[in-house]
Design a protein around this motif. Structure first.
Motif, PDB file in Angstrom:
ATOM      1  N   LYS A 145       0.842  -1.188   0.000  1.00 41.39           N
ATOM      2  CA  LYS A 145       0.000   0.000   0.000  1.00 41.39           C
ATOM      3  C   LYS A 145       0.875   1.234   0.000  1.00 41.39           C
ATOM      4  O   LYS A 145       1.765   1.390   0.841  1.00 41.39           O
ATOM      5  N   ARG A 146       0.577   2.116  -0.981  1.00 40.67           N
ATOM      6  CA  ARG A 146       1.308   3.381  -1.065  1.00 40.67           C
ATOM      7  C   ARG A 146       0.315   4.538  -0.979  1.00 40.67           C
ATOM      8  O   ARG A 146      -0.794   4.465  -1.516  1.00 40.67           O
ATOM      9  N   PHE A 147       0.727   5.602  -0.304  1.00 41.21           N
ATOM     10  CA  PHE A 147       0.019   6.869  -0.333  1.00 41.21           C
ATOM     11  C   PHE A 147       0.953   7.860  -1.014  1.00 41.21           C
ATOM     12  O   PHE A 147       1.880   8.376  -0.383  1.00 41.21           O
ATOM     13  N   LEU A 171      -3.437  -2.071   7.185  1.00 40.10           N
ATOM     14  CA  LEU A 171      -3.679  -3.454   6.779  1.00 40.10           C
ATOM     15  C   LEU A 171      -5.114  -3.865   7.092  1.00 40.10           C
ATOM     16  O   LEU A 171      -5.798  -4.490   6.261  1.00 40.10           O
ATOM     17  N   PHE A 172      -5.593  -3.510   8.275  1.00 42.13           N
ATOM     18  CA  PHE A 172      -6.973  -3.833   8.650  1.00 42.13           C
ATOM     19  C   PHE A 172      -7.970  -3.158   7.707  1.00 42.13           C
ATOM     20  O   PHE A 172      -8.980  -3.752   7.319  1.00 42.13           O
ATOM     21  N   LYS A 173      -7.717  -1.921   7.338  1.00 43.32           N
ATOM     22  CA  LYS A 173      -8.632  -1.205   6.445  1.00 43.32           C
ATOM     23  C   LYS A 173      -8.681  -1.855   5.069  1.00 43.32           C
ATOM     24  O   LYS A 173      -9.731  -1.851   4.407  1.00 43.32           O
ATOM     25  N   ILE A 174      -7.576  -2.428   4.645  1.00 45.43           N
ATOM     26  CA  ILE A 174      -7.570  -3.180   3.382  1.00 45.43           C
ATOM     27  C   ILE A 174      -8.396  -4.453   3.518  1.00 45.43           C
ATOM     28  O   ILE A 174      -9.206  -4.794   2.648  1.00 45.43           O
ATOM     29  N   ALA A 223     -10.849  -4.876   5.396  1.00 48.09           N
ATOM     30  CA  ALA A 223     -12.251  -4.515   5.607  1.00 48.09           C
ATOM     31  C   ALA A 223     -12.832  -3.718   4.453  1.00 48.09           C
ATOM     32  O   ALA A 223     -13.970  -3.232   4.549  1.00 48.09           O
ATOM     33  N   GLY A 224     -12.101  -3.543   3.358  1.00 44.88           N
ATOM     34  CA  GLY A 224     -12.645  -2.871   2.187  1.00 44.88           C
ATOM     35  C   GLY A 224     -12.628  -1.359   2.253  1.00 44.88           C
ATOM     36  O   GLY A 224     -13.147  -0.699   1.344  1.00 44.88           O
ATOM     37  N   GLN A 225     -12.045  -0.775   3.296  1.00 41.11           N
ATOM     38  CA  GLN A 225     -11.996   0.685   3.397  1.00 41.11           C
ATOM     39  C   GLN A 225     -10.898   1.275   2.528  1.00 41.11           C
ATOM     40  O   GLN A 225     -10.977   2.428   2.111  1.00 41.11           O
ATOM     41  N   LEU A 226      -9.847   0.499   2.291  1.00 38.53           N
ATOM     42  CA  LEU A 226      -8.768   0.886   1.393  1.00 38.53           C
ATOM     43  C   LEU A 226      -8.506  -0.259   0.433  1.00 38.53           C
ATOM     44  O   LEU A 226      -8.767  -1.429   0.761  1.00 38.53           O
ATOM     45  N   GLN A 227      -8.005   0.065  -0.745  1.00 37.26           N
ATOM     46  CA  GLN A 227      -7.628  -0.966  -1.699  1.00 37.26           C
ATOM     47  C   GLN A 227      -6.109  -1.049  -1.772  1.00 37.26           C
ATOM     48  O   GLN A 227      -5.419  -0.008  -1.728  1.00 37.26           O
ATOM     49  N   PRO A 228      -5.554  -2.244  -1.894  1.00 31.65           N
ATOM     50  CA  PRO A 228      -4.100  -2.377  -1.951  1.00 31.65           C
ATOM     51  C   PRO A 228      -3.547  -1.827  -3.251  1.00 31.65           C
ATOM     52  O   PRO A 228      -4.213  -1.866  -4.296  1.00 31.65           O
ATOM     53  N   SER A 229      -2.328  -1.311  -3.203  1.00 30.10           N
ATOM     54  CA  SER A 229      -1.649  -0.874  -4.426  1.00 30.10           C
ATOM     55  C   SER A 229      -1.186  -2.079  -5.233  1.00 30.10           C
ATOM     56  O   SER A 229      -1.169  -2.040  -6.469  1.00 30.10           O
ATOM     57  N   GLU A 230      -0.813  -3.130  -4.517  1.00 31.54           N
ATOM     58  CA  GLU A 230      -0.426  -4.394  -5.151  1.00 31.54           C
ATOM     59  C   GLU A 230      -0.859  -5.524  -4.234  1.00 31.54           C
ATOM     60  O   GLU A 230      -1.142  -5.319  -3.059  1.00 31.54           O
ATOM     61  N   LEU A 266     -12.468  -6.433  -2.480  1.00 32.20           N
ATOM     62  CA  LEU A 266     -13.260  -5.693  -1.505  1.00 32.20           C
ATOM     63  C   LEU A 266     -13.196  -4.206  -1.863  1.00 32.20           C
ATOM     64  O   LEU A 266     -12.291  -3.493  -1.431  1.00 32.20           O
ATOM     65  N   SER A 267     -14.160  -3.758  -2.645  1.00 29.57           N
ATOM     66  CA  SER A 267     -14.169  -2.380  -3.111  1.00 29.57           C
ATOM     67  C   SER A 267     -14.748  -1.404  -2.096  1.00 29.57           C
ATOM     68  O   SER A 267     -14.637  -0.195  -2.265  1.00 29.57           O
ATOM     69  N   SER A 268     -15.363  -1.930  -1.037  1.00 30.93           N
ATOM     70  CA  SER A 268     -16.006  -1.081  -0.037  1.00 30.93           C
ATOM     71  C   SER A 268     -16.274  -1.896   1.216  1.00 30.93           C
ATOM     72  O   SER A 268     -16.217  -3.138   1.188  1.00 30.93           O
ATOM     73  N   PRO A 269     -16.582  -1.242   2.365  1.00 30.47           N
ATOM     74  CA  PRO A 269     -16.990  -1.990   3.560  1.00 30.47           C
ATOM     75  C   PRO A 269     -18.218  -2.850   3.308  1.00 30.47           C
ATOM     76  O   PRO A 269     -18.350  -3.934   3.885  1.00 30.47           O
ATOM     77  N   HIS A 270     -19.136  -2.357   2.449  1.00 30.58           N
ATOM     78  CA  HIS A 270     -20.328  -3.146   2.121  1.00 30.58           C
ATOM     79  C   HIS A 270     -19.932  -4.472   1.463  1.00 30.58           C
ATOM     80  O   HIS A 270     -20.499  -5.531   1.771  1.00 30.58           O
ATOM     81  N   ALA A 271     -18.939  -4.425   0.579  1.00 32.29           N
ATOM     82  CA  ALA A 271     -18.463  -5.653  -0.058  1.00 32.29           C
ATOM     83  C   ALA A 271     -17.838  -6.589   0.969  1.00 32.29           C
ATOM     84  O   ALA A 271     -18.004  -7.823   0.901  1.00 32.29           O
TER      85      ALA A 271
END
Length: 522
Positions: free
Chosen positions: A29-31, A63-66, A68-75, A87-92
């Motif tokens: 994950k990169r910002f 890592l947890f947010k990934i 849980a669908g809150q963030l998407q991994p860069s790779e 997981l495109s969203s928390p709903h997913a």
């Protein structure tokens, strides 16, 4: 039986069925240019508790947010039961049975407990003119809380709950989503020892019934007690994994901080002077606390111990001027300050570092520099009225170095920092004002073990410089490490006072638990 009761009976609260393996493969994950996770491989297995440890900024919450669908991994990729999932969203994530209990409670505080538990998933009834089924909401919420053994009034406004109660309600929401994989982001940081035991009992029951759990914690004692598997992150890299019994405490601490950790005993030097810095007499704010009397001397560190809800935070807020006292007096350096505004208190050298940084301690959308220097604005207004950008940057850069705040730059917003680094910014904001008296409410909540020791050293340095310090803490070891005296609070009253060698983990806990009957009747 009412229709709502029939639906609750039909939807009787049950632990979700056996969950599968959730695996992360080579997660990056990169910002922007900053890489916060680099090639993480791990898996969560059914019927087990995986703990993720690491210093603030190590990448745990990211890592947890990934997951849980809150963030998407860069790779990288995620798999559930051997099949790749997106997981495109928390709903997913909820659709796959994955629920994240966040570090900071996210409940809508103007709603009741029952209402906020159903936000986004309000059940309805009726034909063409459908309406919210309030009876079902109340019955179902009560059933979930009862299942978890939580004695929380479902009709109570969420804004009136303590931060510990808010966290426990967030935990209860996981069952409402019928989730089988539950992630807890530092759930114990605002809890007392007794509440941690309650939460761990809930977690053990869930894993016994086949759920998959993972949680983040800085507290090595908790990790050793509850974990089946342990993962240690440092600077976004996985630096260690083991099953139960594979680590000892010193191994974990050394892996987290990247250097050997030494156990520091309680300080045996007192900097207490005869001069009284703060005197509290018969301070009362019904129904939270009553008849509070104590003196705080220059260079002294006093601790307030007690269960969450005992009135400790309310005492500090009333001294600082956030709450209005029903009776009693607060004197600072011989001057009565009862009822003065918070701004006036700050001008006189009295600061309050709150427990709940998101509500009272910081402005998350603002930058690190803006947050750190905001505590100096009152002093600036009384002098030249201006502060240059370069001066702001100089102050902030020094605070970032002193507090080891991990950030990409001084212009980064608090929203982009880990919870522990946000806490450091809040602490730095007030310490830079050079206070005479400091009220510190859970100053190390959410702070990793390395930074925690740095904050302890800073508090000791403040005492050495003559600052009078009042520390509220739910950790007995922390009070032992820091305090010259400890006042034990039970149901809004001081039931015991400990000093010097009397202050031990056992005596602190016993004084507000075993001594409760005498305090309640006082």
């Amino acid at each position: 039986m009412s229709s709502a009761e029939e639906r609750v009976a039909r939807d009787k609260v049950q632990v979700p069925p056996l969950s599968g393996v959730l695996a992360a493969h080579d997660i990056v994950k990169r910002f922007g240019p900053v890489e916060v996770l680099g090639g993480i491989d791990m898996q969560l297995r059914p019927g087990r508790i995986l703990t993720i440890m690491g210093e603030n900024g190590a990448g745990k919450s990211t890592l947890f947010k990934i997951l849980a669908g809150q963030l998407q991994p860069s790779e990288g990729r995620l798999e559930l039961n051997g099949e790749e999932i997106h997981l495109s969203s928390p709903h997913a994530a909820h659709a796959h049975g994955i629920h994240l209990v966040p570090q900071e409670p996210m409940l809508l505080r103007e709603l009741t407990v029952a209402e906020t538990m159903f936000v986004g998933r309000m059940p309805t009834r009726g034909g063409l003119l459908r309406r919210v089924d309030w009876g079902y909401i109340r019955e179902r919420a009560a059933a979930v809380l009862e299942t978890l053994g939580l004695e929380i009034d479902i009709d109570r406004p969420a804004k009136n709950l303590s931060i510990a109660q808010l966290q426990l309600v967030e935990c209860a929401k996981a069952l409402l989503h019928d989730c089988r994989i539950i992630l807890f982001d530092e759930p114990t940081s605002p809890l007392t020892t007794r509440e941690v035991e309650t939460l761990f009992g809930i977690m053990r029951r869930l894993v016994d019934d086949g759920c998959t759990l993972s949680f983040i914690s800085h507290r090595t004692e908790e990790v050793m007690a509850i974990s089946d598997d342990i993962v240690v992150l440092r600077d976004g890299q996985l630096v260690g994994t083991a099953e139960r019994g594979g680590f000892d405490r010193s191994d974990l601490l050394s892996l987290m901080v990247g250097r050997p950790m030494k156990t520091v005993p309680r300080r045996d030097t007192s900097y207490t002077s005869p001069e009284v810095a703060l005197e509290v007499s018969d301070l009362t704010h019904e129904p939270r606390f009553r008849g509070i009397d104590f003196k705080l001397h220059r260079g002294e560190v006093i601790g307030l111990a007690g269960l969450v809800g005992a009135g400790r935070t309310e005492i500090a807020e009333t001294i600082f001027g956030i709450r209005k006292a029903d009776r009693g007096q607060v004197t600072m350096g011989g001057e009565t300050i009862t009822g003065i505004s918070c701004h006036d208190a700050i001008r006189k050298g009295l600061i309050y570092v709150p427990e709940d940084r998101a509500r009272h301690g910081a402005v998350p959308p603002m930058t690190i520099t803006q947050n750190i220097t905001s505590g100096l604005m009152e002093r600036v207004r009384r002098t030249i009225g201006l502060m240059s950008r370069s001066h702001e940057s100089e102050i902030s850069a020094q605070a970032v170095r002193d507090f080891r705040i991990r950030c990409a730059g001084l212009d980064q917003s608090l929203l982009e920092l880990s919870g522990g680094n946000q806490q450091k910014v809040v602490f730095a904001k007030w310490i830079t004002t050079q206070p005479r008296i400091a009220l510190l409410d859970e100053p190390t909540r959410g702070v990793d073990v390395g930074a925690k020791e740095e904050i302890y050293e800073l508090i000791e340095s403040m005492a050495r410089d003559g600052v009078a310090v009042l520390v509220i803490s739910s950790e007995a070891d922390e009070l032992v490490r820091l305090c010259d005296r400890v006042l034990c609070i039970y149901e809004g009253r001081i039931v015991a006072e400990l000093a010097g060698e009397q202050i031990t983990p056992h005596s602190v806990s016993a004084s507000y638990v075993d001594g409760a009957s005498s305090g309640a009747s006082a």
